[in-house]
Structure formats: structure tokens, C-alpha cells
Design a protein around this motif. Structure first.
Motif, PDB file in Angstrom:
ATOM      1  N   ILE A  65      -4.784   2.589  -1.773  1.00 57.97           N
ATOM      2  CA  ILE A  65      -5.262   1.409  -1.042  1.00 57.97           C
ATOM      3  C   ILE A  65      -5.213   1.640   0.461  1.00 57.97           C
ATOM      4  N   LEU A  66      -4.152   2.275   0.947  1.00 55.83           N
ATOM      5  CA  LEU A  66      -4.060   2.548   2.385  1.00 55.83           C
ATOM      6  C   LEU A  66      -5.194   3.468   2.846  1.00 55.83           C
ATOM      7  N   ILE A  67      -5.435   4.529   2.104  1.00 58.36           N
ATOM      8  CA  ILE A  67      -6.525   5.449   2.473  1.00 58.36           C
ATOM      9  C   ILE A  67      -7.866   4.722   2.412  1.00 58.36           C
ATOM     10  N   TYR A  68      -8.081   3.970   1.343  1.00 57.31           N
ATOM     11  CA  TYR A  68      -9.342   3.232   1.201  1.00 57.31           C
ATOM     12  C   TYR A  68      -9.495   2.198   2.322  1.00 57.31           C
ATOM     13  N   GLY A  69      -8.416   1.485   2.606  1.00 52.29           N
ATOM     14  CA  GLY A  69      -8.467   0.475   3.664  1.00 52.29           C
ATOM     15  C   GLY A  69      -8.786   1.068   5.021  1.00 52.29           C
ATOM     16  N   LEU A  70      -8.258   2.244   5.285  1.00 52.98           N
ATOM     17  CA  LEU A  70      -8.495   2.886   6.580  1.00 52.98           C
ATOM     18  C   LEU A  70      -9.867   3.547   6.680  1.00 52.98           C
ATOM     19  N   LEU A  71     -10.363   4.105   5.584  1.00 54.95           N
ATOM     20  CA  LEU A  71     -11.581   4.907   5.655  1.00 54.95           C
ATOM     21  C   LEU A  71     -12.849   4.237   5.136  1.00 54.95           C
ATOM     22  N   ALA A  72     -12.728   3.299   4.208  1.00 57.83           N
ATOM     23  CA  ALA A  72     -13.948   2.841   3.541  1.00 57.83           C
ATOM     24  C   ALA A  72     -14.122   1.325   3.462  1.00 57.83           C
ATOM     25  N   ALA A  73     -13.083   0.561   3.559  1.00 55.89           N
ATOM     26  CA  ALA A  73     -13.189  -0.880   3.334  1.00 55.89           C
ATOM     27  C   ALA A  73     -13.876  -1.576   4.500  1.00 55.89           C
ATOM     28  N   SER A  74     -14.728  -2.537   4.154  1.00 59.27           N
ATOM     29  CA  SER A  74     -15.400  -3.309   5.193  1.00 59.27           C
ATOM     30  C   SER A  74     -14.706  -4.654   5.431  1.00 59.27           C
ATOM     31  N   GLU A  75     -13.836  -5.030   4.500  1.00 62.44           N
ATOM     32  CA  GLU A  75     -13.071  -6.269   4.635  1.00 62.44           C
ATOM     33  C   GLU A  75     -11.745  -6.087   3.880  1.00 62.44           C
ATOM     34  N   PRO A  76     -10.736  -6.889   4.168  1.00 58.56           N
ATOM     35  CA  PRO A  76      -9.412  -6.657   3.575  1.00 58.56           C
ATOM     36  C   PRO A  76      -9.205  -7.252   2.175  1.00 58.56           C
ATOM     37  N   ILE A  77     -10.055  -8.152   1.739  1.00 56.71           N
ATOM     38  CA  ILE A  77      -9.822  -8.863   0.472  1.00 56.71           C
ATOM     39  C   ILE A  77     -10.015  -7.941  -0.733  1.00 56.71           C
ATOM     40  N   GLY A  78     -11.044  -7.101  -0.714  1.00 53.60           N
ATOM     41  CA  GLY A  78     -11.304  -6.177  -1.823  1.00 53.60           C
ATOM     42  C   GLY A  78     -10.147  -5.220  -2.074  1.00 53.60           C
ATOM     43  N   PRO A  79      -9.658  -4.519  -1.037  1.00 56.08           N
ATOM     44  CA  PRO A  79      -8.507  -3.644  -1.247  1.00 56.08           C
ATOM     45  C   PRO A  79      -7.257  -4.389  -1.719  1.00 56.08           C
ATOM     46  N   LEU A  80      -7.034  -5.592  -1.173  1.00 55.38           N
ATOM     47  CA  LEU A  80      -5.888  -6.393  -1.621  1.00 55.38           C
ATOM     48  C   LEU A  80      -6.028  -6.754  -3.098  1.00 55.38           C
ATOM     49  N   ASN A  82      -7.724  -5.104  -5.344  1.00 56.38           N
ATOM     50  CA  ASN A  82      -7.552  -3.883  -6.125  1.00 56.38           C
ATOM     51  C   ASN A  82      -6.077  -3.521  -6.257  1.00 56.38           C
ATOM     52  N   LEU A  83      -5.314  -3.670  -5.189  1.00 52.30           N
ATOM     53  CA  LEU A  83      -3.873  -3.413  -5.222  1.00 52.30           C
ATOM     54  C   LEU A  83      -3.190  -4.314  -6.246  1.00 52.30           C
ATOM     55  N   LEU A  84      -3.485  -5.606  -6.178  1.00 52.62           N
ATOM     56  CA  LEU A  84      -2.873  -6.566  -7.102  1.00 52.62           C
ATOM     57  C   LEU A  84      -3.320  -6.305  -8.542  1.00 52.62           C
ATOM     58  N   ALA A  85      -4.580  -5.929  -8.721  1.00 47.61           N
ATOM     59  CA  ALA A  85      -5.087  -5.629 -10.063  1.00 47.61           C
ATOM     60  C   ALA A  85      -4.398  -4.397 -10.640  1.00 47.61           C
ATOM     61  N   SER A  86      -4.234  -3.368  -9.825  1.00 48.11           N
ATOM     62  CA  SER A  86      -3.586  -2.141 -10.298  1.00 48.11           C
ATOM     63  C   SER A  86      -2.161  -2.419 -10.757  1.00 48.11           C
ATOM     64  N   PHE A  87      -1.412  -3.147  -9.950  1.00 44.86           N
ATOM     65  CA  PHE A  87      -0.036  -3.471 -10.334  1.00 44.86           C
ATOM     66  C   PHE A  87      -0.002  -4.393 -11.559  1.00 44.86           C
ATOM     67  N   SER A  88      -0.916  -5.353 -11.624  1.00 46.50           N
ATOM     68  CA  SER A  88      -0.957  -6.278 -12.761  1.00 46.50           C
ATOM     69  C   SER A  88      -1.234  -5.552 -14.074  1.00 46.50           C
ATOM     70  N   LEU A  89      -2.046  -4.520 -14.021  1.00 44.99           N
ATOM     71  CA  LEU A  89      -2.376  -3.768 -15.228  1.00 44.99           C
ATOM     72  C   LEU A  89      -1.301  -2.743 -15.570  1.00 44.99           C
ATOM     73  N   LEU A  90      -0.877  -1.954 -14.599  1.00 47.07           N
ATOM     74  CA  LEU A  90      -0.040  -0.794 -14.893  1.00 47.07           C
ATOM     75  C   LEU A  90       1.455  -1.079 -15.014  1.00 47.07           C
ATOM     76  N   LEU A  91       1.972  -2.054 -14.313  1.00 45.88           N
ATOM     77  CA  LEU A  91       3.411  -2.330 -14.437  1.00 45.88           C
ATOM     78  C   LEU A  91       3.806  -2.767 -15.852  1.00 45.88           C
ATOM     79  N   PRO A  92       3.066  -3.677 -16.493  1.00 47.71           N
ATOM     80  CA  PRO A  92       3.422  -3.997 -17.888  1.00 47.71           C
ATOM     81  C   PRO A  92       3.322  -2.785 -18.817  1.00 47.71           C
ATOM     82  N   VAL A  93       2.313  -1.946 -18.612  1.00 43.65           N
ATOM     83  CA  VAL A  93       2.174  -0.741 -19.430  1.00 43.65           C
ATOM     84  C   VAL A  93       3.415   0.134 -19.264  1.00 43.65           C
ATOM     85  N   PHE A  94       3.807   0.358 -18.021  1.00 39.84           N
ATOM     86  CA  PHE A  94       4.954   1.211 -17.731  1.00 39.84           C
ATOM     87  C   PHE A  94       6.240   0.659 -18.356  1.00 39.84           C
TER      88      PHE A  94
END
Length: 183
Positions: A65-80, A82-94
């Protein structure tokens, strides 16, 4: 720095870079609003979770997310989102997988992760993310149609995304992870 720590650092760096590249390769799902795109950038984080644990998997998500936010994102909501989605999906799996480390627990983890992803992102989009995005891009129709956007777009999208990521991660778990653990 000893050899094992250097190897781990290199693998974390490679997985983070792959995750960033996969985040750039987004594709829409038919019959779902085109602004909702799927990416498989959670797969390298999944590998990090399975190989080295929760801290490393989380670090890979954050670095992506940090790399994407610095290099490719045009606004902050999409990366945020994606961050929340990644944790929501992967933490329960783990956490579910770590209790018994079986194929069954991994499948149950992805089912719970997909449900968690769908519920969390539906609530976050309804109450926080979409209203913020609507304010940033000055789109009052987003704010006026939140219920329709969430029920017709966000919920089905997150179910499909969870299933897709789960299937790819399961294949990697069966085929690739045993080979990576031998490195």
C-alpha cells in the motif's frame, strides 16, 4: 546479519514488490460496476503469512500500500480500502489456519475471511469510504445512492474477490508453498 535473516529480508522484499505489481494489474468483473476491480495482490501477503507469520504478512500488505500510494494512487481512499480489504480477508485465514494447520482449516479460514471481507467492507464503504470519496471527487450521487452501491456493487464484488483470491491462494498453498518452505 546472519544468512537466515538476510534470506528472510530478501523474500519479504520480493513478495512486497510482487504484491505491488499485482496491485497494478487490476481487472473488472462482469455485471459488477467497472470501478470495482479485482487484483491478486493479496497472494504474496498470503505466502508471507504462511511462511513467516502474521507480522511478516502484515508488513507485506503495508509495504504494498505504501509503494502504491507513493507511486500510483491518484487519491487516498482506494489504497485505504485495499489495505482494509487485505487485512479483513487474510487475518481470519491466518488465525484459523494457525490453530490446526490443515487443508480443512485453510478452506474454513478463506470462507470466514470472505464473509469478514464482505461485512467489513460493506460497512466501511457505507459509513466511511464512499462518503469520503464522494466528498473528495465532489460526487453527490455517490452519497445519495449509498445503499444501492453497497448492495448491488460492494457486496457481490467482495464475495467474488474473496472466492477468487481464496482459490488462487489454495492452489499456491498446495503447489508452491511446500517448495518455497524448502528454500
Amino acid at each position: 546479519m546472519d544468512r537466515n535473516r538476510l534470506r528472510k529480508l530478501i523474500i519479504i522484499s520480493i513478495l512486497s514488490a510482487i504484491s505491488f505489481v499485482l496491485l497494478l494489474l487490476q481487472f473488472p468483473i462482469p455485471f459488477i460496476p467497472p470501478y470495482l476491480t479485482v487484483d491478486l495482490s493479496d497472494i504474496p501477503a498470503f505466502i508471507g503469512f504462511m511462511m513467516y507469520g502474521g507480522a511478516v504478512g502484515s508488513l507485506i500488505i503495508i509495504l504494498k500500500i505504501l509503494i502504491y500510494g507513493l507511486l500510483a494512487a491518484s487519491e487516498p481512499i482506494g489504497p485505504l480500502a485495499n489495505l482494509l480489504a487485505s487485512f479483513s480477508l487474510l487475518l481470519p485465514v491466518f488465525f484459523i489456519y494457525m490453530r490446526s494447520r490443515t487443508t480443512k482449516s485453510l478452506i474454513i479460514g478463506f470462507i470466514v475471511g470472505t464473509v469478514t471481507l464482505t461485512i467489513m467492507l460493506s460497512l466501511l464503504n457505507y459509513f466511511v469510504l464512499l462518503p469520503l470519496y464522494g466528498m473528495i471527487v465532489d460526487q453527490t450521487d455517490i452519497i445519495e445512492n449509498l445503499r444501492i452501491i453497497v448492495t448491488a456493487g460492494i457486496i457481490p464484488f467482495n464475495i467474488v474477490k474473496g472466492i477468487m483470491v481464496g482459490l488462487v491462494a489454495f492452489i499456491i498453498y498446495k503447489k508452491l508453498l511446500p517448495k518455497l518452505n524448502r528454500l
